[in-house]
Write a protein that holds these residues in place. Structure first.
Motif, PDB file in Angstrom:
ATOM      1  N   ILE A 117     -36.835  52.142 -16.611  1.00  0.00           N
ATOM      2  CA  ILE A 117     -36.888  51.008 -15.677  1.00  0.00           C
ATOM      3  C   ILE A 117     -38.161  51.119 -14.852  1.00  0.00           C
ATOM      4  O   ILE A 117     -38.411  52.152 -14.223  1.00  0.00           O
ATOM      5  N   TYR A 118     -38.951  50.054 -14.879  1.00  0.00           N
ATOM      6  CA  TYR A 118     -40.151  50.007 -14.045  1.00  0.00           C
ATOM      7  C   TYR A 118     -39.815  49.220 -12.783  1.00  0.00           C
ATOM      8  O   TYR A 118     -39.402  48.063 -12.868  1.00  0.00           O
ATOM      9  N   LEU A 119     -39.941  49.871 -11.615  1.00  0.00           N
ATOM     10  CA  LEU A 119     -39.730  49.166 -10.343  1.00  0.00           C
ATOM     11  C   LEU A 119     -40.935  48.280 -10.105  1.00  0.00           C
ATOM     12  O   LEU A 119     -42.067  48.767 -10.036  1.00  0.00           O
ATOM     13  N   SER A 120     -40.694  46.978  -9.997  1.00  0.00           N
ATOM     14  CA  SER A 120     -41.808  46.032  -9.920  1.00  0.00           C
ATOM     15  C   SER A 120     -41.393  44.789  -9.161  1.00  0.00           C
ATOM     16  O   SER A 120     -40.283  44.271  -9.368  1.00  0.00           O
ATOM     17  N   PRO A 121     -42.276  44.252  -8.298  1.00  0.00           N
ATOM     18  CA  PRO A 121     -41.923  43.000  -7.618  1.00  0.00           C
ATOM     19  C   PRO A 121     -41.764  41.834  -8.600  1.00  0.00           C
ATOM     20  O   PRO A 121     -41.215  40.798  -8.260  1.00  0.00           O
ATOM     21  N   GLN A 122     -42.239  42.034  -9.832  1.00  0.00           N
ATOM     22  CA  GLN A 122     -42.144  40.966 -10.832  1.00  0.00           C
ATOM     23  C   GLN A 122     -40.903  41.097 -11.716  1.00  0.00           C
ATOM     24  O   GLN A 122     -40.712  40.321 -12.648  1.00  0.00           O
ATOM     25  N   GLY A 123     -40.055  42.089 -11.404  1.00  0.00           N
ATOM     26  CA  GLY A 123     -38.867  42.314 -12.218  1.00  0.00           C
ATOM     27  C   GLY A 123     -37.710  41.410 -11.845  1.00  0.00           C
ATOM     28  O   GLY A 123     -37.804  40.572 -10.944  1.00  0.00           O
ATOM     29  N   CYS A 180     -42.235  54.571 -11.013  1.00  0.00           N
ATOM     30  CA  CYS A 180     -42.729  54.033  -9.742  1.00  0.00           C
ATOM     31  C   CYS A 180     -44.216  53.746  -9.866  1.00  0.00           C
ATOM     32  O   CYS A 180     -45.005  54.663 -10.120  1.00  0.00           O
ATOM     33  N   GLY A 181     -44.608  52.506  -9.660  1.00  0.00           N
ATOM     34  CA  GLY A 181     -46.021  52.152  -9.694  1.00  0.00           C
ATOM     35  C   GLY A 181     -46.681  52.399  -8.347  1.00  0.00           C
ATOM     36  O   GLY A 181     -46.022  52.707  -7.347  1.00  0.00           O
ATOM     37  N   HIS A 182     -47.995  52.254  -8.332  1.00  0.00           N
ATOM     38  CA  HIS A 182     -48.780  52.377  -7.100  1.00  0.00           C
ATOM     39  C   HIS A 182     -50.023  51.520  -7.305  1.00  0.00           C
ATOM     40  O   HIS A 182     -50.209  50.922  -8.354  1.00  0.00           O
ATOM     41  N   TYR A 183     -50.881  51.450  -6.305  1.00  0.00           N
ATOM     42  CA  TYR A 183     -52.108  50.651  -6.385  1.00  0.00           C
ATOM     43  C   TYR A 183     -51.736  49.189  -6.739  1.00  0.00           C
ATOM     44  O   TYR A 183     -50.789  48.650  -6.187  1.00  0.00           O
ATOM     45  N   GLU A 184     -52.447  48.608  -7.711  1.00  0.00           N
ATOM     46  CA  GLU A 184     -52.162  47.210  -8.106  1.00  0.00           C
ATOM     47  C   GLU A 184     -51.049  47.127  -9.148  1.00  0.00           C
ATOM     48  O   GLU A 184     -50.734  46.052  -9.649  1.00  0.00           O
ATOM     49  N   GLY A 185     -50.480  48.254  -9.499  1.00  0.00           N
ATOM     50  CA  GLY A 185     -49.435  48.270 -10.516  1.00  0.00           C
ATOM     51  C   GLY A 185     -49.871  49.102 -11.707  1.00  0.00           C
ATOM     52  O   GLY A 185     -50.802  49.915 -11.605  1.00  0.00           O
ATOM     53  N   ILE A 191     -36.642  44.913  -6.034  1.00  0.00           N
ATOM     54  CA  ILE A 191     -35.629  45.007  -4.974  1.00  0.00           C
ATOM     55  C   ILE A 191     -35.763  43.865  -3.970  1.00  0.00           C
ATOM     56  O   ILE A 191     -35.014  43.822  -2.982  1.00  0.00           O
ATOM     57  N   GLY A 192     -36.666  42.929  -4.195  1.00  0.00           N
ATOM     58  CA  GLY A 192     -36.741  41.775  -3.306  1.00  0.00           C
ATOM     59  C   GLY A 192     -38.098  41.104  -3.384  1.00  0.00           C
ATOM     60  O   GLY A 192     -39.048  41.656  -3.947  1.00  0.00           O
ATOM     61  N   ASP A 193     -38.167  39.925  -2.831  1.00  0.00           N
ATOM     62  CA  ASP A 193     -39.398  39.143  -2.911  1.00  0.00           C
ATOM     63  C   ASP A 193     -40.376  39.533  -1.805  1.00  0.00           C
ATOM     64  O   ASP A 193     -40.613  38.764  -0.861  1.00  0.00           O
ATOM     65  N   TYR A 194     -40.895  40.731  -1.908  1.00  0.00           N
ATOM     66  CA  TYR A 194     -41.936  41.231  -1.014  1.00  0.00           C
ATOM     67  C   TYR A 194     -42.626  42.355  -1.779  1.00  0.00           C
ATOM     68  O   TYR A 194     -42.097  42.856  -2.765  1.00  0.00           O
ATOM     69  N   VAL A 195     -43.807  42.732  -1.304  1.00  0.00           N
ATOM     70  CA  VAL A 195     -44.575  43.748  -2.035  1.00  0.00           C
ATOM     71  C   VAL A 195     -44.650  45.039  -1.222  1.00  0.00           C
ATOM     72  O   VAL A 195     -45.111  45.045  -0.080  1.00  0.00           O
ATOM     73  N   LEU A 196     -44.181  46.124  -1.832  1.00  0.00           N
ATOM     74  CA  LEU A 196     -44.249  47.453  -1.227  1.00  0.00           C
ATOM     75  C   LEU A 196     -45.526  48.142  -1.685  1.00  0.00           C
ATOM     76  O   LEU A 196     -46.138  47.737  -2.675  1.00  0.00           O
ATOM     77  N   THR A 197     -45.891  49.202  -0.986  1.00  0.00           N
ATOM     78  CA  THR A 197     -47.096  49.946  -1.366  1.00  0.00           C
ATOM     79  C   THR A 197     -46.917  50.653  -2.699  1.00  0.00           C
ATOM     80  O   THR A 197     -47.827  50.717  -3.508  1.00  0.00           O
TER      81      THR A 197
HETATM   82  C1  LIG Z   1     -48.723  47.131  -4.360  1.00  0.00           C
HETATM   83  S1  LIG Z   1     -47.470  47.095  -5.586  1.00  0.00           S
HETATM   84  C2  LIG Z   1     -48.227  46.161  -6.886  1.00  0.00           C
HETATM   85  C3  LIG Z   1     -48.021  44.702  -6.739  1.00  0.00           C
HETATM   86  C4  LIG Z   1     -48.583  43.865  -7.865  1.00  0.00           C
HETATM   87  N1  LIG Z   1     -50.019  43.838  -7.819  1.00  0.00           N
HETATM   88  C5  LIG Z   1     -48.040  42.454  -7.764  1.00  0.00           C
HETATM   89  O1  LIG Z   1     -48.585  41.676  -6.973  1.00  0.00           O
HETATM   90  O2  LIG Z   1     -47.043  42.111  -8.439  1.00  0.00           O
HETATM   91  C6  LIG Z   1     -47.443  48.727  -6.187  1.00  0.00           C
HETATM   92  C7  LIG Z   1     -46.146  49.192  -6.798  1.00  0.00           C
HETATM   93  O3  LIG Z   1     -45.104  49.124  -5.838  1.00  0.00           O
HETATM   94  C8  LIG Z   1     -43.850  48.889  -6.473  1.00  0.00           C
HETATM   95  N2  LIG Z   1     -43.238  47.702  -5.837  1.00  0.00           N
HETATM   96  C9  LIG Z   1     -43.813  46.901  -4.921  1.00  0.00           C
HETATM   97  N3  LIG Z   1     -42.986  45.929  -4.522  1.00  0.00           N
HETATM   98  C10 LIG Z   1     -41.823  46.119  -5.186  1.00  0.00           C
HETATM   99  C11 LIG Z   1     -40.573  45.419  -5.218  1.00  0.00           C
HETATM  100  N4  LIG Z   1     -40.361  44.328  -4.474  1.00  0.00           N
HETATM  101  N5  LIG Z   1     -39.595  45.895  -6.019  1.00  0.00           N
HETATM  102  C12 LIG Z   1     -39.797  46.991  -6.795  1.00  0.00           C
HETATM  103  N6  LIG Z   1     -40.961  47.680  -6.805  1.00  0.00           N
HETATM  104  C13 LIG Z   1     -41.975  47.263  -6.025  1.00  0.00           C
HETATM  105  C14 LIG Z   1     -44.139  48.718  -7.951  1.00  0.00           C
HETATM  106  O4  LIG Z   1     -43.839  49.937  -8.615  1.00  0.00           O
HETATM  107  C15 LIG Z   1     -45.632  48.430  -7.970  1.00  0.00           C
HETATM  108  O5  LIG Z   1     -46.244  48.855  -9.159  1.00  0.00           O
END
Ligand SMILES: C[S@@+](CC[C@H](N)C(=O)[O-])C[C@H]1O[C@@H](n2cnc3c(N)ncnc32)[C@H](O)[C@@H]1O
Length: 224
Positions: A82-88, A110-115, A131-137
């Motif tokens: 499972i990739y944790l992603s704001p686009q999931g 767990c991603g970091h940077y731009e993904g 986990i929700g419609d917001y972007v974590l680091t």
């Molecule tokens: C800064 S975010 C990348 C955002 C990506 N550039 C985008 O706009 O969709 C870095 C990482 O944080 C994690 N992350 C950020 N927001 C998340 C969310 N709402 N749910 C799950 N993971 C999240 C993901 O693993 C992601 O690769």
């Protein structure tokens, strides 16, 4: 259940996994956690896990090769990546129930940077969860949310402390209001019905309350 967390920041999860319900689940043998740091799978002296994006633009992207090697190092026939992603897909209680009952080995990436590089997702990831419609680091905090909501639903983990069947979302409704001692708090009293001892009436009152607050706060849950 085994849960492997692939992250370049294992320290972000360390305290969380050693406390409270997660500690109890580990002590009970209900779950086992382990970490894989993609930096262990780099070949350069700087242990580089990121690089500039093709096409230009700000930020860095996680390279696919160290992540692929990290996944391969723990992957078995029972693994689900499972990739944790704001686009999931949005994470929900029913998703947590599904993961708690149907998974033997979760690999949380767990991603970091731009993904992460898209090809890594295409080739190695079974599912993306948001986990929700917001972007974590980075994905570490998101992983803690998925782990907590899932592990507490593994049979036996909560023990007598919580009946998950009546919780918010499990029934399709929000939970009913809860009260405990003292009987009067700053001029507010406990509803008489809850002190009546009539379990049938109490259950009916709680259901009505649950319906009422769901209608007011989350009418979308009642759609359909
Ligand atoms: C800064 S975010 C990348 C955002 C990506 N550039 C985008 O706009 O969709 C870095 C990482 O944080 C994690 N992350 C950020 N927001 C998340 C969310 N709402 N749910 C799950 N993971 C999240 C993901 O693993 C992601 O690769």
């Amino acid at each position: 259940m085994r849960i492997t967390i692939i992250t370049i920041f294992p320290g972000m999860l360390d305290g969380f996994l050693r406390e409270s319900m997660m500690k109890r689940a580990v002590d009970q043998g209900a779950v086992q956690f382990d970490f894989v740091d993609p930096r262990e799978f780099t070949t350069d002296v700087h242990r580089t896990v990121d690089d500039r994006p093709y096409g230009g633009g700000p930020g860095m992207v996680m390279k696919p090769d160290p992540l692929a090697a990290a996944i391969r190092s723990v992957h078995t026939a029972n693994s689900r990546v499972i990739y944790l992603s704001p686009q999931g897909c949005p994470f929900t209680q029913s998703k947590a129930e599904m993961l708690a009952t149907a998974s033997k080995h979760l690999i949380l990436l767990c991603g970091h940077y731009e993904g992460v590089d898209e090809r890594l997702i295409q080739r190695y990831v079974d599912e993306e969860i948001s986990i929700g419609d917001y972007v974590l680091t980075n994905g570490a905090l998101a992983a803690t949310v998925v782990i907590d909501a899932t592990v507490r639903l593994i049979p036996g983990v909560l023990g007598g402390e919580g009946a998950t069947e009546a919780e918010s979302f499990t029934t399709g409704l929000l939970d009913f209001p809860q009260y405990t001692r003292p009987e009067e708090f700053e001029g507010l009293t406990v509803p008489d019905i809850l002190k009546s001892g009539d379990h049938g009436k109490i259950a009916a009152w709680r259901h009505e309350q649950a319906l009422d607050r769901t209608r007011k706060r989350r009418p979308d849950l009642l759609d359909g």
